[in-house]
Structures are given as structure tokens and as C-alpha cells.
Write a protein that holds these residues in place. Structure first.
Motif, short mmCIF file in Angstrom:
data_model
loop_
_atom_site.label_atom_id
_atom_site.label_comp_id
_atom_site.label_asym_id
_atom_site.label_seq_id
_atom_site.Cartn_x
_atom_site.Cartn_y
_atom_site.Cartn_z
N ARG A 33 0.83 -1.21 0.00
CA ARG A 33 0.00 0.00 0.00
C ARG A 33 0.87 1.26 0.00
O ARG A 33 0.55 2.25 -0.65
N LEU A 34 1.97 1.22 0.75
CA LEU A 34 2.87 2.37 0.76
C LEU A 34 3.45 2.60 -0.64
O LEU A 34 3.49 3.73 -1.13
N ALA A 35 3.90 1.52 -1.28
CA ALA A 35 4.48 1.65 -2.62
C ALA A 35 3.45 2.17 -3.61
O ALA A 35 3.75 3.05 -4.43
N SER A 36 2.24 1.64 -3.55
CA SER A 36 1.20 2.08 -4.48
C SER A 36 0.88 3.56 -4.29
O SER A 36 0.71 4.31 -5.26
N GLY A 37 0.81 4.00 -3.03
CA GLY A 37 0.50 5.41 -2.77
C GLY A 37 1.61 6.33 -3.27
O GLY A 37 1.35 7.41 -3.82
N ILE A 38 2.86 5.93 -3.07
CA ILE A 38 3.99 6.75 -3.54
C ILE A 38 3.98 6.85 -5.06
O ILE A 38 4.19 7.93 -5.63
N ILE A 39 3.73 5.74 -5.73
CA ILE A 39 3.69 5.75 -7.21
C ILE A 39 2.60 6.69 -7.71
O ILE A 39 2.82 7.48 -8.65
N ARG A 40 1.39 6.62 -7.10
CA ARG A 40 0.30 7.51 -7.54
C ARG A 40 0.68 8.98 -7.36
O ARG A 40 0.38 9.82 -8.21
N LYS A 41 1.35 9.28 -6.26
CA LYS A 41 1.70 10.68 -5.96
C LYS A 41 2.78 11.19 -6.92
O LYS A 41 2.66 12.29 -7.49
N VAL A 42 3.84 10.39 -7.13
CA VAL A 42 4.99 10.87 -7.90
C VAL A 42 4.69 10.90 -9.39
O VAL A 42 5.26 11.72 -10.12
N THR A 43 3.79 10.05 -9.86
CA THR A 43 3.53 9.98 -11.30
C THR A 43 2.38 10.88 -11.76
O THR A 43 1.95 10.78 -12.90
N GLN A 44 1.88 11.73 -10.88
CA GLN A 44 0.89 12.73 -11.28
C GLN A 44 1.60 14.06 -11.51
O GLN A 44 2.39 14.51 -10.68
N ILE A 103 12.22 10.28 -6.18
CA ILE A 103 12.43 10.51 -7.61
C ILE A 103 13.60 9.68 -8.12
O ILE A 103 13.66 9.30 -9.28
N VAL A 104 14.56 9.42 -7.26
CA VAL A 104 15.76 8.65 -7.60
C VAL A 104 15.90 7.51 -6.60
O VAL A 104 15.56 7.67 -5.41
N GLY A 105 16.36 6.36 -7.05
CA GLY A 105 16.59 5.23 -6.17
C GLY A 105 18.06 5.07 -5.84
O GLY A 105 18.93 5.64 -6.52
N VAL A 106 18.37 4.30 -4.81
CA VAL A 106 19.76 4.07 -4.43
C VAL A 106 19.92 2.61 -4.00
O VAL A 106 19.07 2.06 -3.30
N THR A 107 20.99 1.98 -4.46
CA THR A 107 21.35 0.63 -4.04
C THR A 107 22.83 0.62 -3.71
O THR A 107 23.56 1.54 -4.07
N PHE A 108 23.28 -0.43 -3.06
CA PHE A 108 24.68 -0.56 -2.68
C PHE A 108 25.32 -1.64 -3.53
O PHE A 108 24.80 -2.76 -3.62
N GLU A 109 26.43 -1.30 -4.16
CA GLU A 109 27.17 -2.24 -5.00
C GLU A 109 28.28 -2.86 -4.17
O GLU A 109 29.26 -2.18 -3.83
N SER A 110 28.15 -4.14 -3.85
CA SER A 110 29.09 -4.78 -2.93
C SER A 110 30.49 -4.91 -3.53
O SER A 110 31.49 -4.85 -2.82
N GLU A 111 30.59 -5.10 -4.86
CA GLU A 111 31.89 -5.29 -5.48
C GLU A 111 32.78 -4.06 -5.34
O GLU A 111 33.97 -4.17 -5.04
N ASP A 124 10.85 9.25 -15.59
CA ASP A 124 11.74 10.09 -16.39
C ASP A 124 11.02 10.95 -17.43
O ASP A 124 11.28 12.17 -17.50
N PRO A 125 10.13 10.40 -18.25
CA PRO A 125 9.46 11.26 -19.25
C PRO A 125 8.65 12.38 -18.61
O PRO A 125 8.62 13.51 -19.12
N LEU A 126 8.01 12.08 -17.48
CA LEU A 126 7.20 13.10 -16.80
C LEU A 126 8.08 14.20 -16.21
O LEU A 126 7.74 15.39 -16.27
N VAL A 127 9.24 13.82 -15.65
CA VAL A 127 10.17 14.81 -15.11
C VAL A 127 10.65 15.74 -16.23
O VAL A 127 10.69 16.97 -16.06
N CYS A 128 11.01 15.17 -17.37
CA CYS A 128 11.46 16.00 -18.50
C CYS A 128 10.35 16.95 -18.95
O CYS A 128 10.61 18.10 -19.33
N GLN A 129 9.10 16.48 -18.90
CA GLN A 129 7.97 17.32 -19.32
C GLN A 129 7.78 18.48 -18.34
O GLN A 129 7.57 19.63 -18.75
N VAL A 130 7.86 18.18 -17.03
CA VAL A 130 7.68 19.24 -16.03
C VAL A 130 8.82 20.25 -16.09
O VAL A 130 8.60 21.47 -16.00
N LEU A 131 10.07 19.77 -16.29
CA LEU A 131 11.23 20.65 -16.34
C LEU A 131 11.42 21.29 -17.71
O LEU A 131 12.31 22.13 -17.87
N GLU A 132 10.58 20.87 -18.67
CA GLU A 132 10.67 21.38 -20.04
C GLU A 132 12.08 21.20 -20.60
O GLU A 132 12.70 22.14 -21.13
#
Length: 519
Positions: A33-44, A103-111, A124-132
Motif C-alpha cells: 500500500r505504501l508503494a502504491s501510494g507513492i507511485i500515484r503521488k509521484v507519477t501525477q 524521484i531517484v533510487g539508491v542501491t549498494f554495489e558490494s563489489e 523520467d518522461p514526466l520529469v522531463c515534461q515538467v522541467l521542459e
């Protein structure tokens, strides 16, 4: 990366932090539910616009950069350009702000033990549209070049030339580990890259000491080692060089771009563009358009040296034979060269060996053929053709590298083509020089002095000391291998023989002073 995949791999506390920051308040603790709510918010578009408006300047400009430089993964080193106005902690803070905003994700690269930042396909496409934002097309059509600069394989030729020079010469460095002027003058007559200084100055805006750069490169691949302010080839020098030059991405071993704060992302993007140009079979492309695509203009800054990164990498690609540079109406252009091998499978190179011991060869010699020539002949000059010379010293160098006189003759016969024989005087000279090789050697022995001939005889034939004996010096003295000094002393002690310091402690010569035996 898919946004849902990333969010479902994130723990609940972090999801709650993202939800709180973007204004999505919910009592639900369910990850789904948390993931679904974040996706709805960020992709509008409306809510995303509010989220972007609340970003700090650093985070906002970093986001613009991420979108203008499309790539799946980013590391801190990819933001080297921002270090001119921000410190690394400030950049890290801006990236964390984007991560906490969802807006951006982060992971740890063990190597590599590094954090990797990720952008998302859905956002990404929506961000480019908002930032023109509009990206730059690096393949903008242009007119053909009026002047063409094509210098393929300068890197491989010069690296091989430098190794051969070091093998044939006693190459000494100055106290500051720089090349002596006498060697620099001799090398610059042979190195093709030293003749491109004016072109480099005109195109890149700077000129380098070419011989020093080649030297640095050979040190980097461990083909050379430094001993007492001199240079010596390592045991696998030629093979290390072949390994780099025949690798899939030889540019990775060239370091000029790093002098201009280039991150690996800059180099990768240029190489990707080169591959795309080959696939599209483009003609001449604008260097300026490529600079705008690789180094987008960001509102808050436009570093003066950023275009130099693109030009430094392009110049290296020119010297590797990957591209050509062109000029047209004061505009610089570039176009890809076909990276297919220029040699058909049945290609056979021909060397012209003359009675005066000179060798003339075409400039498109395969790399491995040049490697052999550098070991058994002396390079005289490179112009339109290669000019080598067979001399006593070059034959001796080949002998030291494991090429017998007959091996050298057979190789020349094989590469002269058409069953053409070697000039008789050349073949006879190589044979004669080969016969004189190895007839004597210089040894560094250790002298073991005994008090009686019987003791010397006993030790000479003993199973402990016998293997270390080179021969006899006198009736009471034995010549031993010097490099086994400590081991020999331990053996003698184990046999209850202790060296007399008045005779010699093994670190200096001792002379048998006993009078000769009377007959």
C-alpha cells in the motif's frame, strides 16, 4: 529500472520517509500500500511539480543533469563536473534529497562498495515534461568537411616504438624522472604522435609532451619498470601491450581525459554515441552538438573546461583509428570509421629486405608483425613507410629474446613473400653473428678457500656442496655460485665447517697464498 520493483525492495521505514516527504500521509504499514501510494503521488504531473518546487538548488540541478544524461546507473564519480562549485558532501546531500523524495533510487554495489543511484522508466518522461527539458541530438546533419584529419593507430604504433627503443637503448631518466633531452630528440623523430602537437593544440586547446605521455601509459600497463633512474622492459612487456591494444575497449587504458575531470560516465556516453553513429551509418557530425549532448548546459553553471573532456576523448579516438576529424567553415566535425579489421583472412604482409641490410615495410603492418620486428631489427624511421635495419646489435637483441639466428632467418623468409630468398650477405651475416652468441659468459663466483687440497677435493665431490660448484680455482680453492652464498654457509655450518674470517667471510675475494707443490 521499474519503479514498483525498486519500491517493493525497499524497507518499510524508508518507504514511510518517502511518503512523508512527498505529502502522502497514511496509517497503513503495508509495503504494497505504501508503494502504491507513492507511485500515484509521484507519477501525477500536479503533485510531481510541487515535489520538484520544494527541492534545493543542488538537488534540482542534479536532477536536470540526470535527465539530460540518460543512463541506468550513476555513482558519485559521475558528477565530477559539479565539484567546481560544490563539494562532494554537498553533491551527496543533493542526491540523498532526490532519493528521499522518491524521484531517484539508491542501491549498494558490494563489489565496489559504492552507492549506485538509479532513475526510473515511468518517472523520467514526466520529469522531463515538467522541467521542459529537451536533449541535444548529437547527430545533427552538417555539410561535408573541407579538411580531413585521419591518423589511425598512432597509439599502437608509438607504444610499440617506445618499447623497442627501450629494449635497444640504455634509457636513463633525469633525477626528476623525466626523459633526457637526447632520448626525447631521438624518440620524437620516431613517434608519430609528436608530430600532431599543432593539431592537438588547435582542436583540444592544449598540447602535451607526447613521449612522456607514452611513457606514463607503458608504466600504467606494467610494461616498463624503473631501476636506478633507468628504464627496463618487464618480462611480459610486449604481451601486456598486445593485451591492452587488442582489448574490446582500448580507450579504457588511456588517461588523457582524466586530466580534465572526466568521469567514466563521460567516456561511456561518447563511446555509446560512437556505436550509435556506426549503426546509423552517419556521415559527418558536429563536435559542438556532441559537446552539448555529453555536457548539457545547466542553469546554475557552465564549467569552462567541460567541452575539453569531449575533445580529449575524441582526439584519443582519432589516434586509435576509431574516428576522423574534419574542419568546415571554422566548425569541427567528426565521423566514425569502420572498426572492422582492414586485413582479409588471407592477408600476407611483405617485407622488402635489401642487400644493404635495410628493411622497408608498408605502414599497415599487423601489430604482431611489428612486435617481432622491434625485437630483431632496429627502427630507423617512420614516414610513409617503415624503415628498419638489420645490425649486429639487433640480431644480438633477438638472440637474447629467444630468437635463434635460424629463427630470425626463417621469419624474414616467411614475411618477405613469394618465396623470395634473403640476400646472401644478409643471411650469412645473421648466421655468423649467431655463431658467436653464447660462447662465453660473465659469472660472479664465490671463492671457497680450504686449508688442504684433500679438503677441497672432498667438498668438491660432496653431495651437499658439489651442486653449487662452478669449478676449481686452485688445488685448495673452489669457485661457487655467488647467488647461493647464504645457503652455502648454512650447509657448511651443518657439516661442522666454519669459515675462517682471516681467510675470507664470503663477501670478498681471497687468494690462495700457499706455495706451489714441489714436484
Amino acid at each position: 529500472m521499474k519503479y514498483l520493483t525498486y519500491l517493493m525492495g525497499t524497507n518499510v521505514p524508508n518507504l514511510k520517509n518517502i511518503a512523508s516527504r512527498i505529502g502522502h500521509f497514511t496509517p497503513e504499514n503495508s509495503k504494497q500500500r505504501l508503494a502504491s501510494g507513492i507511485i500515484r503521488k509521484v507519477t501525477q504531473k500536479a503533485s510531481l511539480t510541487l515535489i520538484l518546487d520544494e527541492l534545493s538548488d543542488q538537488a534540482y540541478q542534479l536532477l536536470r543533469f540526470l535527465q539530460l544524461r540518460p543512463k541506468e546507473e550513476w555513482r558519485l564519480e559521475d558528477f565530477a563536473c559539479f565539484r567546481e562549485i560544490w563539494s562532494e558532501p554537498e553533491i551527496f546531500h543533493g542526491m540523498n534529497e532526490l532519493v528521499h523524495s522518491g524521484i531517484v533510487g539508491v542501491t549498494f554495489e558490494s563489489e565496489t562498495e559504492q552507492e549506485v543511484f538509479i532513475t526510473f522508466d515511468e518517472i523520467d518522461p514526466l520529469v522531463c515534461q515538467v522541467l521542459e527539458l529537451e536533449g541535444t541530438d548529437p547527430f545533427e546533419p552538417t555539410l561535408p568537411a573541407s579538411t580531413v584529419h585521419s591518423h589511425p593507430n598512432v597509439w599502437q604504433n608509438d607504444l610499440m616504438t617506445f618499447l623497442g627503443y627501450c629494449a635497444r637503448s640504455r634509457f636513463q631518466l633525469t633525477k626528476r624522472d623525466q626523459i633526457h633531452k637526447r632520448d626525447s630528440d631521438s624518440l620524437n623523430r620516431l613517434l608519430l604522435g609528436s608530430r600532431l602537437g599543432k593539431l592537438q593544440q588547435k582542436f583540444c586547446g592544449y598540447e602535451q609532451d607526447w613521449a612522456s605521455r607514452i611513457l606514463d601509459q607503458l608504466f600504467a600497463i606494467r610494461a616498463l619498470t624503473q631501476e636506478n633512474h633507468g628504464l627496463a622492459l618487464t618480462q611480459d612487456a610486449y604481451h601486456l601491450l598486445l593485451e591492452q591494444l587488442e582489448s574490446e575497449h582500448p580507450l579504457s587504458g588511456i588517461h588523457s581525459a582524466k586530466d580534465h575531470h572526466a568521469a567514466q560516465g563521460d567516456v561511456d556516453l561518447i563511446l555509446e554515441t560512437l556505436d550509435q553513429a556506426r549503426e546509423k551509418k552517419t556521415g559527418w557530425c558536429s563536435v559542438e552538438a556532441l559537446e552539448r549532448a555529453v555536457c548539457p548546459v545547466i542553469d546554475m553553471f557552465e564549467p569552462e573546461n567541460r567541452p575539453k573532456i569531449v575533445r580529449a576523448v575524441l582526439f584519443d579516438l582519432l589516434l586509435l583509428g576509431e574516428i576522423e576529424l574534419g574542419e568546415s567553415d571554422e566548425e569541427w566535425l567528426w565521423r566514425p570509421l569502420d572498426n572492422q579489421s582492414p586485413y582479409p583472412k588471407d592477408y600476407k604482409e611483405f617485407l622488402h629486405i635489401q642487400p644493404n641490410f635495410e628493411i622497408v615495410a608498408a605502414p599497415n603492418l599487423p601489430l604482431r608483425t611489428r612486435m617481432v620486428l622491434e625485437q630483431i631489427a632496429e627502427l630507423v624511421s617512420i614516414d610513409q613507410l617503415y624503415h628498419y635495419r638489420i645490425a649486429r646489435e639487433s640480431v644480438y637483441l633477438g638472440l637474447c629474446n629467444g630468437w635463434t639466428a635460424q629463427d630470425q632467418i626463417d621469419w624474414y623468409l616467411q614475411h618477405s613473400g613469394g618465396g623470395r630468398p634473403l640476400p646472401q650477405n644478409v643471411q650469412h651475416s645473421i648466421e655468423d653473428w649467431g655463431k658467436s652468441f653464447g660462447r662465453l659468459s660473465l659469472e660472479h663466483p664465490l671463492l671457497l678457500v680450504c686449508d688442504t687440497p684433500d679438503l677441497a677435493e672432498s667438498l668438491y665431490h660432496s653431495k651437499e656442496i658439489g651442486p653449487y660448484c662452478i669449478g676449481r680455482y686452485t688445488e685448495t680453492s673452489l669457485l661457487l655460485k655467488k647467488d647461493a652464498e647464504e645457503e652455502i654457509f648454512e650447509i657448511l655450518r651443518g657439516m661442522n665447517y666454519l669459515p675462517n674470517p682471516e681467510v675470507g667471510d664470503g663477501t670478498r675475494w681471497a687468494i690462495d697464498t700457499q706455495p706451489p707443490r714441489q714436484g
